[in-house]
Design an enzyme around this catalytic site. Structure first.
Site, PDB file in Angstrom:
ATOM      1  N   LYS A 100      20.127   5.389   1.808  1.00  0.00           N
ATOM      2  CA  LYS A 100      20.942   5.761   3.273  1.00  0.00           C
ATOM      3  C   LYS A 100      21.814   4.771   4.295  1.00  0.00           C
ATOM      4  CE  LYS A 100      17.237   9.673   3.461  1.00  0.00           C
ATOM      5  NZ  LYS A 100      16.794   9.597   2.692  1.00  0.00           N
ATOM      6  N   ILE A 108       6.265   2.832  -3.033  1.00  0.00           N
ATOM      7  CA  ILE A 108       6.124   2.178  -4.133  1.00  0.00           C
ATOM      8  C   ILE A 108       5.815   0.512  -4.655  1.00  0.00           C
ATOM      9  CG2 ILE A 108       8.545   0.797  -4.681  1.00  0.00           C
ATOM     10  CD1 ILE A 108       9.290   3.764  -5.071  1.00  0.00           C
ATOM     11  N   SER A 143       6.559  10.529  -2.790  1.00  0.00           N
ATOM     12  CA  SER A 143       6.165   9.162  -2.174  1.00  0.00           C
ATOM     13  C   SER A 143       5.491  10.240  -0.855  1.00  0.00           C
ATOM     14  CB  SER A 143       7.564   8.668  -2.042  1.00  0.00           C
ATOM     15  OG  SER A 143       8.409   9.072  -1.634  1.00  0.00           O
ATOM     16  N   GLU A 157      -4.194  -0.571   6.575  1.00  0.00           N
ATOM     17  CA  GLU A 157      -5.688  -1.273   5.579  1.00  0.00           C
ATOM     18  C   GLU A 157      -6.244  -0.261   5.047  1.00  0.00           C
ATOM     19  OE1 GLU A 157      -9.372  -1.874   8.168  1.00  0.00           O
ATOM     20  OE2 GLU A 157      -8.409  -0.929   9.999  1.00  0.00           O
ATOM     21  N   GLY A 203       0.934  -1.068   0.135  1.00  0.00           N
ATOM     22  CA  GLY A 203       0.039  -0.151  -0.155  1.00  0.00           C
ATOM     23  C   GLY A 203       0.687   1.020  -0.218  1.00  0.00           C
TER      24      GLY A 203
END
Length: 649
Positions: free
Chosen positions: A427, A311, A468, A334, A308
């Site tokens: 990172k 990406i 994102s 959910e 969900g």
């Protein structure tokens, strides 16, 4: 004269031409003022004027004209910005005209070429009136222009449009705008094109006024409301440069997306879209072989953990188009899973989807999912990724990232998945925060299990993803909408960026290249200054950065680098068939020590008081953190990736 537009905005030649035009007009009115004053003296009957006055006028006027040029130049009547003139400039005009009249009287008396005394007074008044009106008409024209513009917009909301590109696409758009019944209140006022041969010419009655250097000036000159970029075949570099300049005009920006629309004759208004921040990054489009991805996904059962998320959901959208037999989406949240379910079921009504709520930290749940659906391809995108939050909750980062990955890896090996692709991050390279350190451990787990299982375990490492969840773009947009300020941690901080679709496309192809054990490194292009990103987004929102919307620097957050890296010093690069995907040379480590340290880490993570960072440090020697007193040295924030990355591979 009062609103001159040459159509060629080239500073030097334009300025000289403007001065010559002023001198020509001054010559006409200078002589006309004297002649008219002389005629007025004799009741505007030329036959009454004595011949000696006509002779004196014709003889003295060349000297009088030259003197006028000298005095007008001395009083800066040819150099002032009359659009911003004030009472001071008006006094200069009067002083110049009076000085010229005194010179006229003295010169004509000395030479014996006198005129009636009333002529000197009348011509001085007429000349002063002309010069004041001609120079100050710029200010008047601006006022009138603003009034007319406001009246026009109130009447029919007229929109002035500038077209960038005088090629076939621009021609199609101009034709459609002119012929559209729904766009009667819109008009194309000018066209921009870099072809010097086209400048000054007309396309469907609209003048091509200059090249890209003229965009801002032409937008002001023609009161442009909307700019349409219509050069679909331009290079990414040229596109970025032009759109950068367009964004600084404050006009609404629209763009024709791609060259294929021109080929198909679809350069139409319905295909235009808003200019987004991605257009200003100057990245080449990602290209890859569709058949390679289709070959290993078509007809397979695919599992996406963290399905969900940003990406994970994009992986779902793209993979669904390759025809998997079953696509299983697992996520602990959910709400995001529900939203994705509603979207993709409508887009792909015939695709077999399974949406499951569950955590990768739950060993029983993960094994039950693998046992029931037997996924052949696994994309592991589930992770905690927010650096500042994980700095405050390091144990949770370890639980979810390290042991969630270990659980999924063990299940994939046990149930004999063909490929397992870990979504990693830049990172993980010389980490300065717990999130990056845990992702580096995940990479090590992948490489260790690849040697002991039949599954091809690989990792894909890339930087920040535009738009994102939790990225800077949505944050900046919210801050701009609320009137600012936009917060940036440091004026020199840089990050690598990709769009979500292109990052996922490269992840999918990296999966096709997977042999097992590789760390795939995506070419992120050049690093972008976050400050520049903020300024461009403010421009695109119709505001001026640092003026209408302030930018405030808040300082680097705990664990945050000034510059990210994609490659460690020990790693080399191996090329793949796709120039945007490379393979980092695996760094050797003792696997027994890794699993022994993971056992200690597993015990420590349940105790919130445990020095979990120290144990992480023992696994990832390049990890440095506040309070780290080890002697291990590393190059914090140094861009190793940029220095070792081959230019052409």
């Amino acid at each position: 004269m009062f609103g001159f537009k040459s159509g060629l905005y080239k500073n030097g030649s334009h300025e000289k031409f403007k001065i010559l035009l002023w001198m020509l007009l001054d010559t006409v009115f200078l002589n006309a003022s004297v002649l008219f004053s002389l005629a007025l003296r004799y009741d505007i009957n030329l036959s009454y004027i004595p011949q000696k006055y006509i002779w004196n006028y014709l003889t003295y006027m060349p000297f009088f004209t030259v003197t006028a040029f000298v005095l007008f130049g001395a009083f800066r009547l040819y150099r002032n910005l009359w659009r911003f003139a004030s009472i001071k400039e008006a006094l200069f005009v009067l002083a110049a005209c009076v000085s010229l009249s005194i010179t006229h009287i003295a010169g004509s008396s000395f030479s014996g070429l006198t005129l009636p005394r009333s002529v000197y007074i009348t011509s001085c008044l007429l000349l002063a009136t002309y010069v004041l009106f001609s120079r100050f008409s710029f200010r008047l024209s601006d006022v009138v222009k603003t009034i007319l513009k406001n009246m026009r917009k109130k009447k029919d909301d007229c929109k002035n449009i500038m077209i960038i590109g005088a090629g076939e696409a621009g021609n199609m758009l101009i034709r459609e705008i002119k012929n559209s019944v729904n766009l009667r209140s819109s008009r194309i006022v000018c066209v921009i094109d870099d072809d010097e041969q086209k400048i000054g010419q007309y396309i469907q009655g609209v003048r091509i006024v200059g090249n890209r250097d003229c965009i801002k000036k032409a937008a002001e000159e023609y009161d442009v409301d909307q700019i349409i970029y219509a050069i679909p075949s331009a290079s990414v570099k040229d596109k970025k440069t032009i759109l950068d300049r367009c964004s600084q005009t404050g006009c609404e920006l629209r763009i024709l997306p791609g060259v294929y629309q021109l080929i198909n004759g679809q350069a139409k208004l319905g295909n235009l879209r808003n200019v987004e921040i991605e257009d200003l990054l100057g990245r080449e489009p990602v290209c890859f072989a569709l058949y390679e991805v289709a070959d290993y996904i078509k007809g397979k059962t695919v599992l996406i953990t963290g399905g969900g998320g940003s990406i994970g959901s994009e992986l779902c959208r793209q993979i669904a188009g390759y025809g998997p037999s079953c696509l299983v989406l697992l996520d602990v949240c959910e709400n995001s899973l529900y939203d994705l379910q509603q979207e993709v079921k409508q887009t792909y009504p015939n695709q077999n989807f399974v949406f499951l709520v569950g955590s990768v930290r739950d060993n029983d749940r993960i094994n039950a999912v693998f046992e029931r659906y037997r996924p052949e391809i696994v994309f592991h995108a589930a992770a905690h990724k927010h650096v500042p939050l994980m700095e405050d909750s390091p144990n949770e980062a370890v639980k979810n990232n390290v042991f969630g990955t270990l659980t999924a890896v063990k299940a994939a090996a046990r149930w004999k998945a063909e490929k397992f692709v870990l979504i990693s991050t830049d990172k993980a390279v010389n980490p300065t925060n717990i999130m990056g350190a845990t992702k580096r451990i995940c990479e090590m787990i992948i490489q260790a299990y690849n040697k002991k299982a039949g599954t091809d375990f690989v990792a894909v490492r890339f930087g920040n993803v535009l738009n994102s969840n939790g990225s800077v773009i949505p944050l900046f947009k919210k801050q701009i909408e609320s009137g600012g300020p936009v917060t940036v941690t440091h004026p020199e901080i840089t990050r690598y960026f990709m769009t979500i679709p292109e990052a996922v496309s490269l992840v999918l192809q990296a999966g096709a290249f997977a042999q097992g054990g590789e760390i795939f490194i995506l070419d992120m292009g050049e690093p972008v200054r976050i400050k520049d990103l903020a300024e461009k987004l403010i421009y695109l929102s119709g505001y001026t950065p640092h003026d209408q919307i302030k930018i405030v620097y808040t300082g680097l957050r705990p664990g945050e680098k000034l510059h990210e890296e994609l490659l460690m010093a020990e790693e080399g690069l191996q090329a793949t068939e796709n120039r945007l995907i490379h393979i980092g040379k695996p760094i050797q480590f003792d696997e027994n020590q890794l699993f022994s340290a993971l056992e200690r880490l597993s015990k420590a993570m349940t105790d919130e008081r445990a020095d979990i960072r120290g144990i992480v440090k023992s696994i990832v020697p390049t990890y440095s953190f506040k309070g780290d007193t080890s002697s291990a040295k590393r190059r914090v924030g140094e861009n190793v990736y940029a220095s070792t990355y081959p230019v052409n591979v």
